[in-house]
Scaffold this motif. Sequence first.
Motif, short mmCIF file in Angstrom:
data_model
loop_
_atom_site.label_atom_id
_atom_site.label_comp_id
_atom_site.label_asym_id
_atom_site.label_seq_id
_atom_site.Cartn_x
_atom_site.Cartn_y
_atom_site.Cartn_z
N MET A 102 -18.13 3.72 -4.88
CA MET A 102 -17.09 3.41 -3.78
C MET A 102 -15.72 2.69 -4.48
O MET A 102 -16.10 1.78 -5.15
CB MET A 102 -17.52 2.50 -2.48
CG MET A 102 -16.72 2.12 -1.50
SD MET A 102 -17.22 1.20 -0.22
CE MET A 102 -17.92 2.30 0.78
N LEU A 103 -14.78 3.13 -4.19
CA LEU A 103 -13.35 2.45 -4.39
C LEU A 103 -12.97 1.41 -3.51
O LEU A 103 -12.77 1.95 -2.31
CB LEU A 103 -12.28 3.42 -4.91
CG LEU A 103 -12.59 4.39 -5.88
CD1 LEU A 103 -11.48 5.48 -6.34
CD2 LEU A 103 -13.14 3.79 -7.21
N ILE A 104 -12.44 0.18 -3.50
CA ILE A 104 -12.18 -0.83 -2.94
C ILE A 104 -10.42 -0.91 -3.00
O ILE A 104 -10.35 -1.31 -4.10
CB ILE A 104 -12.88 -2.04 -2.85
CG1 ILE A 104 -14.11 -1.87 -2.33
CG2 ILE A 104 -11.99 -3.08 -1.69
CD1 ILE A 104 -14.99 -3.05 -2.60
N ILE A 105 -9.76 -0.43 -2.08
CA ILE A 105 -8.39 -0.76 -2.13
C ILE A 105 -7.71 -1.35 -1.33
O ILE A 105 -8.01 -1.46 -0.16
CB ILE A 105 -7.67 0.87 -2.11
CG1 ILE A 105 -8.42 1.88 -3.11
CG2 ILE A 105 -5.87 1.00 -2.14
CD1 ILE A 105 -7.88 3.30 -2.86
N ASP A 106 -6.86 -2.45 -1.80
CA ASP A 106 -6.16 -3.54 -0.90
C ASP A 106 -4.71 -2.91 -1.02
O ASP A 106 -4.04 -3.13 -2.06
CB ASP A 106 -6.34 -4.79 -1.41
CG ASP A 106 -5.64 -5.85 -0.69
OD1 ASP A 106 -4.86 -5.33 0.29
OD2 ASP A 106 -5.91 -7.05 -0.98
N SER A 107 -4.21 -2.58 0.24
CA SER A 107 -2.57 -2.17 -0.13
C SER A 107 -1.74 -3.06 -0.36
O SER A 107 -2.07 -4.29 0.23
CB SER A 107 -2.24 -1.34 1.28
OG SER A 107 -0.91 -1.03 1.37
N PRO A 108 -0.73 -2.76 -1.25
CA PRO A 108 0.13 -4.03 -1.36
C PRO A 108 1.43 -4.10 -0.54
O PRO A 108 2.26 -4.71 -0.73
CB PRO A 108 0.58 -3.54 -2.84
CG PRO A 108 0.58 -2.01 -2.84
CD PRO A 108 -0.47 -1.63 -1.90
N SER A 109 1.42 -3.15 0.43
CA SER A 109 2.40 -3.07 1.30
C SER A 109 2.01 -3.62 2.89
O SER A 109 0.74 -3.43 3.26
CB SER A 109 2.88 -1.57 1.28
OG SER A 109 4.04 -1.65 2.33
N THR A 110 2.97 -4.07 3.61
CA THR A 110 3.00 -4.29 5.12
C THR A 110 3.64 -3.56 5.83
O THR A 110 4.00 -3.57 7.05
CB THR A 110 3.17 -5.61 5.35
OG1 THR A 110 4.58 -6.19 5.01
CG2 THR A 110 2.43 -6.83 4.68
N ASN A 111 4.06 -2.31 5.41
CA ASN A 111 4.99 -1.35 5.83
C ASN A 111 4.05 -0.09 6.40
O ASN A 111 3.22 0.50 5.91
CB ASN A 111 5.79 -0.57 4.73
CG ASN A 111 6.63 0.32 5.33
OD1 ASN A 111 6.61 0.87 6.48
ND2 ASN A 111 8.05 0.71 4.77
N ALA A 112 3.92 -0.18 7.86
CA ALA A 112 3.12 0.69 8.54
C ALA A 112 3.30 2.14 8.07
O ALA A 112 2.44 3.10 8.07
CB ALA A 112 3.36 0.55 10.14
N TYR A 113 4.60 2.77 7.79
CA TYR A 113 4.56 4.08 7.45
C TYR A 113 3.91 4.35 6.17
O TYR A 113 3.46 5.19 5.79
CB TYR A 113 6.29 4.34 7.05
CG TYR A 113 7.17 4.41 8.26
CD1 TYR A 113 6.79 4.63 9.61
CD2 TYR A 113 8.49 3.42 8.37
CE1 TYR A 113 7.68 4.69 10.67
CE2 TYR A 113 9.23 3.46 9.49
CZ TYR A 113 9.00 4.02 10.73
OH TYR A 113 9.67 4.18 11.75
N PHE A 114 4.16 3.34 5.15
CA PHE A 114 3.33 3.22 3.74
C PHE A 114 2.01 3.55 3.93
O PHE A 114 1.13 4.11 3.51
CB PHE A 114 3.76 2.21 2.93
CG PHE A 114 3.32 2.15 1.60
CD1 PHE A 114 3.97 2.77 0.55
CD2 PHE A 114 2.11 1.76 1.37
CE1 PHE A 114 3.31 2.79 -0.69
CE2 PHE A 114 1.46 1.71 -0.03
CZ PHE A 114 2.06 2.32 -0.98
N ASN A 115 1.30 2.72 4.82
CA ASN A 115 0.12 2.45 4.74
C ASN A 115 -0.68 3.44 5.59
O ASN A 115 -1.82 3.92 5.40
CB ASN A 115 -0.40 0.94 5.75
CG ASN A 115 -0.02 -0.01 4.58
OD1 ASN A 115 -0.29 0.03 3.65
ND2 ASN A 115 0.42 -1.42 5.35
N ILE A 116 0.13 3.94 6.82
CA ILE A 116 -0.71 5.34 7.52
C ILE A 116 -0.51 6.47 6.44
O ILE A 116 -1.54 7.35 6.58
CB ILE A 116 0.26 5.66 8.70
CG1 ILE A 116 0.09 4.34 9.71
CG2 ILE A 116 -0.47 6.62 9.51
CD1 ILE A 116 -1.57 3.74 10.01
#
Length: 327
Positions: free
Chosen positions: A1-15
């Motif tokens: 399993m890969l654990i990824i913590d998004s570097p962004s708080t931009n909802a467009y980016f995260n979705i």
Amino acid sequence: MLIIDSPSTNAYFNIASEEYLLGRFPTEDIFLLYVNAPSIIVGKFQNTLAEINLDYVQEKEIKVVRRMSGGGAVYHDLGNLNFSFHTLLADLDFGDFSQFTQPVLALLNHLGVPAVLEGRNDLLVDGKKFSGNAKLAKNGKMIQHGTILLNSEMEVLGDALKANPLKFIDKATKSNRARVTNLIHYLPEDTTTEQLKNLLTDEIIRNNPIAQRYELTPEDIRGIEKLMAEKYETWDWNFGFSPNYSFQKAIKVPAGFIEMHLDVVHGIIEKAKIFGDFFASKPIEELEGLLIGQKHEVATLEELFSEIDLTEFFGKVTLEEVIEAFK
């Protein structure tokens, strides 16, 4: 399993990252965590305009983003942690939400929070909802994602998702306005979303000792931003994708009573009928005809009306007054 913590708080980016990762890692299990700045995330099959308080959302500059999964609309802000599991669909029961909500419940129960999975896809504490979960299947993989309300602005949540149910008649999925609560009432008052994120990551690693942390590469970020620009930032996806609906609204202005009836298909006005007790020097049918083919969107209609003398159709009115009939 890969654990990824998004570097962004931009909802467009995260979705967008959720869809991007399906193609980037077609067989790997993934656990993605992200926090969004104020935004509304609507389900794939929802009529966006029927779910949001448009004036409030625009005033507060709250992003509105359609996700790939079904379910209802949710409000995100920096007090809300979002988690997303990606796995091969294989023989998993698509209707079972328990497998991927269990790590959240295990962590919270360990912290003394009496959280439970109740109904189809909600996590509750003392009968109040703090987490909604949704699913989708695509390209042989399944994504199950959910929210965790830690210290979200409940007043904003309520106002942003407040919409007049009488304005729209459609077959889209309506959000269930359940009673909601923040977990901060059950945890130490200085608990942050970053701390909760770290605790949940540790829980996942305990259950998956070979899990590896993965940091999005510059190539990944470019790919996500490309998908974001082409799809998740667009009106066509976030609003135009909405199911067919009929819109009805009546307003009272100094010039009289105006009642708007629209039939809208994928965000485009296909039929328009205007009623009222106003006095017009031009046939109202002319204005109805101009509305056909226009986006049911304030900015588009403002541009159209700025080139028209609206007083010829309604008497002494302002553009701002007439626009209210379309919101």
